[in-house]
Design a protein around this motif. Structure first.
Motif, PDB file in Angstrom:
ATOM      1  N   HIS A 124      61.726 -49.217 -32.822  1.00 48.91           N
ATOM      2  CA  HIS A 124      62.993 -49.916 -32.949  1.00 48.91           C
ATOM      3  C   HIS A 124      62.651 -51.449 -32.585  1.00 48.91           C
ATOM      4  O   HIS A 124      61.935 -51.539 -31.679  1.00 48.91           O
ATOM      5  N   THR A 125      63.049 -52.384 -33.677  1.00 49.42           N
ATOM      6  CA  THR A 125      62.545 -53.603 -33.305  1.00 49.42           C
ATOM      7  C   THR A 125      63.859 -54.450 -32.904  1.00 49.42           C
ATOM      8  O   THR A 125      64.832 -54.288 -33.604  1.00 49.42           O
ATOM      9  N   GLY A 126      64.094 -55.081 -31.800  1.00 50.30           N
ATOM     10  CA  GLY A 126      65.045 -55.637 -31.125  1.00 50.30           C
ATOM     11  C   GLY A 126      65.176 -57.076 -31.635  1.00 50.30           C
ATOM     12  O   GLY A 126      64.193 -57.663 -32.518  1.00 50.30           O
ATOM     13  N   PRO A 127      66.249 -57.531 -31.615  1.00 51.71           N
ATOM     14  CA  PRO A 127      66.396 -59.111 -32.300  1.00 51.71           C
ATOM     15  C   PRO A 127      65.572 -60.160 -31.788  1.00 51.71           C
ATOM     16  O   PRO A 127      65.377 -61.163 -32.403  1.00 51.71           O
ATOM     17  N   ASP A 128      65.006 -59.888 -30.659  1.00 54.43           N
ATOM     18  CA  ASP A 128      64.044 -60.834 -29.803  1.00 54.43           C
ATOM     19  C   ASP A 128      62.662 -60.630 -30.341  1.00 54.43           C
ATOM     20  O   ASP A 128      61.751 -61.133 -29.814  1.00 54.43           O
ATOM     21  N   GLY A 129      62.378 -59.600 -31.159  1.00 56.18           N
ATOM     22  CA  GLY A 129      61.109 -59.213 -31.909  1.00 56.18           C
ATOM     23  C   GLY A 129      60.418 -58.061 -30.842  1.00 56.18           C
ATOM     24  O   GLY A 129      59.327 -57.627 -31.303  1.00 56.18           O
ATOM     25  N   LYS A 130      61.068 -57.643 -29.770  1.00 53.41           N
ATOM     26  CA  LYS A 130      60.530 -56.842 -28.827  1.00 53.41           C
ATOM     27  C   LYS A 130      60.549 -55.318 -29.732  1.00 53.41           C
ATOM     28  O   LYS A 130      61.392 -55.075 -30.232  1.00 53.41           O
ATOM     29  N   ARG A 131      59.498 -54.576 -29.455  1.00 54.70           N
ATOM     30  CA  ARG A 131      59.129 -53.090 -30.090  1.00 54.70           C
ATOM     31  C   ARG A 131      59.562 -52.072 -29.065  1.00 54.70           C
ATOM     32  O   ARG A 131      58.943 -52.225 -28.078  1.00 54.70           O
ATOM     33  N   TYR A 132      60.211 -51.153 -29.510  1.00 49.97           N
ATOM     34  CA  TYR A 132      60.445 -50.046 -28.745  1.00 49.97           C
ATOM     35  C   TYR A 132      60.230 -48.772 -29.351  1.00 49.97           C
ATOM     36  O   TYR A 132      60.600 -48.274 -30.375  1.00 49.97           O
ATOM     37  N   LEU A 133      59.363 -47.888 -28.558  1.00 51.49           N
ATOM     38  CA  LEU A 133      59.005 -46.373 -29.422  1.00 51.49           C
ATOM     39  C   LEU A 133      60.212 -45.610 -29.077  1.00 51.49           C
ATOM     40  O   LEU A 133      60.710 -45.709 -27.786  1.00 51.49           O
ATOM     41  N   HIS A 136      51.247 -47.510 -28.352  1.00 55.07           N
ATOM     42  CA  HIS A 136      51.682 -47.750 -29.741  1.00 55.07           C
ATOM     43  C   HIS A 136      52.089 -49.429 -29.767  1.00 55.07           C
ATOM     44  O   HIS A 136      52.519 -49.741 -30.503  1.00 55.07           O
ATOM     45  N   ASP A 137      51.405 -49.908 -28.778  1.00 56.66           N
ATOM     46  CA  ASP A 137      51.439 -51.480 -28.650  1.00 56.66           C
ATOM     47  C   ASP A 137      52.919 -51.727 -28.626  1.00 56.66           C
ATOM     48  O   ASP A 137      53.362 -52.779 -29.245  1.00 56.66           O
ATOM     49  N   ALA A 138      53.903 -51.046 -27.910  1.00 53.57           N
ATOM     50  CA  ALA A 138      55.202 -51.373 -27.844  1.00 53.57           C
ATOM     51  C   ALA A 138      55.258 -51.646 -26.505  1.00 53.57           C
ATOM     52  O   ALA A 138      54.779 -51.863 -25.501  1.00 53.57           O
ATOM     53  N   ASP A 139      56.863 -52.678 -26.269  1.00 60.79           N
ATOM     54  CA  ASP A 139      57.214 -53.281 -25.150  1.00 60.79           C
ATOM     55  C   ASP A 139      58.069 -52.319 -24.459  1.00 60.79           C
ATOM     56  O   ASP A 139      58.256 -52.375 -23.037  1.00 60.79           O
ATOM     57  N   GLY A 140      58.509 -51.203 -24.715  1.00 60.88           N
ATOM     58  CA  GLY A 140      59.053 -50.379 -24.270  1.00 60.88           C
ATOM     59  C   GLY A 140      59.259 -48.836 -24.992  1.00 60.88           C
ATOM     60  O   GLY A 140      58.528 -48.920 -26.055  1.00 60.88           O
ATOM     61  N   VAL A 141      60.030 -47.808 -24.344  1.00 60.87           N
ATOM     62  CA  VAL A 141      60.028 -46.601 -24.773  1.00 60.87           C
ATOM     63  C   VAL A 141      61.834 -46.326 -24.628  1.00 60.87           C
ATOM     64  O   VAL A 141      62.090 -46.669 -23.414  1.00 60.87           O
ATOM     65  N   ILE A 142      62.112 -45.623 -25.728  1.00 57.46           N
ATOM     66  CA  ILE A 142      63.504 -45.066 -25.533  1.00 57.46           C
ATOM     67  C   ILE A 142      63.475 -43.553 -25.859  1.00 57.46           C
ATOM     68  O   ILE A 142      62.888 -43.130 -26.662  1.00 57.46           O
ATOM     69  N   CYS A 143      63.892 -42.726 -24.844  1.00 59.45           N
ATOM     70  CA  CYS A 143      63.874 -41.326 -24.888  1.00 59.45           C
ATOM     71  C   CYS A 143      64.634 -40.427 -24.322  1.00 59.45           C
ATOM     72  O   CYS A 143      65.936 -41.444 -24.002  1.00 59.45           O
TER      73      CYS A 143
END
Length: 265
Positions: free
Chosen positions: A111-120, A198-205
């Protein structure tokens, strides 16, 4: 207020561990929550349906059917709905890449946030060694958990009579029992490492029924919680910040958990 015009709209809504088909599922509270909240994108982060419980004994009250219809209706009205199966609804893992009723089924996603940060976005059970390596023990633990939920409902029945706030037995135990605390910490670290891979800024689980937003070694770790006890959802606002909303005691106004929760001690 009309059911078609929820009070609060978010950029993204994350829901996990509803366990439809299990007697402990509080589908009625989630249905109530969805009447007041909407989002452009809705992620169903696993264990929405409890195939383990349904296999043991069939339980599917009207509220469970109403919730399914509610989600399908949101998809028809334009919400993007993404379903990431967990271990309790693993039967859906045979349908990765399919699209039914406006809902996409995927193994995991970013998932990509409006600020460009990526979350697995991932359920998380594949990082639970008990589920992966000792399935019989996981099922045994599941039965013990069901018993704890029934006890929890009994306690909270009397708490409501005396107008005392909702209290979660299992959440209390998770924070007090050292092994549980260690387990949660190890789970968070494993998920943070996977996000980094995954080169992501965060994770949501989901999976461990413990809602929290916190930083883990430079990775933002966010867990949606569950709709068996705590009745929590993770939401993303239009500006990209996240919060956990708790919807308990048949509340009509949400209680908000601080954005960065302290580690259990």
């Amino acid at each position: 207020m009309s059911d078609e015009s929820p009070e609060r709209r978010f950029r993204t809504l994350f829901i996990s561990d509803v366990h439809l088909g299990a007697r402990g599922s509080q589908a009625d509270l989630l249905l109530d929550f969805l009447r007041y909240h909407d989002a452009d994108t809705i992620y169903l982060v696993g264990d929405i349906v409890d195939g383990w419980a349904l296999k043991s004994s069939w339980h599917w009250p009207q509220s469970h059917n109403d919730l399914v219809q509610k989600l399908l209706r949101k998809a028809r009205k334009g919400a993007k709905v993404i379903y990431i199966p967990g271990n309790h609804d693993e039967f859906l893992r045979n349908y990765y890449g399919t699209h039914f009723g406006g809902i996409d089924v995927v193994e995991n996603t970013v998932h990509t946030g409006p600020d460009g940060k990526r979350y697995l976005v991932i359920h998380g059970d594949i990082f639970d060694l008990v589920v992966q390596n000792a399935r019989w023990l996981a099922h045994l633990g599941d039965k013990a958990y069901d018993f704890a939920i029934q006890m929890n409902r009994f306690v909270n029945f009397f708490r409501r009579m005396f107008k005392v706030p909702y209290w979660s037995l299992s959440q209390w135990a998770k924070q007090k029992v050292k092994n549980a605390v260690n387990y949660i910490g190890a789970f968070e670290q494993a998920l943070a490492a996977e996000a980094r891979r995954h080169d992501a800024d965060g994770v949501i689980c989901g999976h461990i029924h413990y809602a929290v937003i916190r930083d883990e070694a430079g990775i933002r770790y966010m867990n949606c919680g569950d709709w068996v006890e705590s009745c929590t959802a993770l939401v993303e606002h239009d500006d990209g910040h996240f919060e956990i909303i708790t919807w308990a005691d048949h509340a009509q106004k949400p209680a908000v958990v601080p954005q960065v929760a302290a580690r259990a001690a």
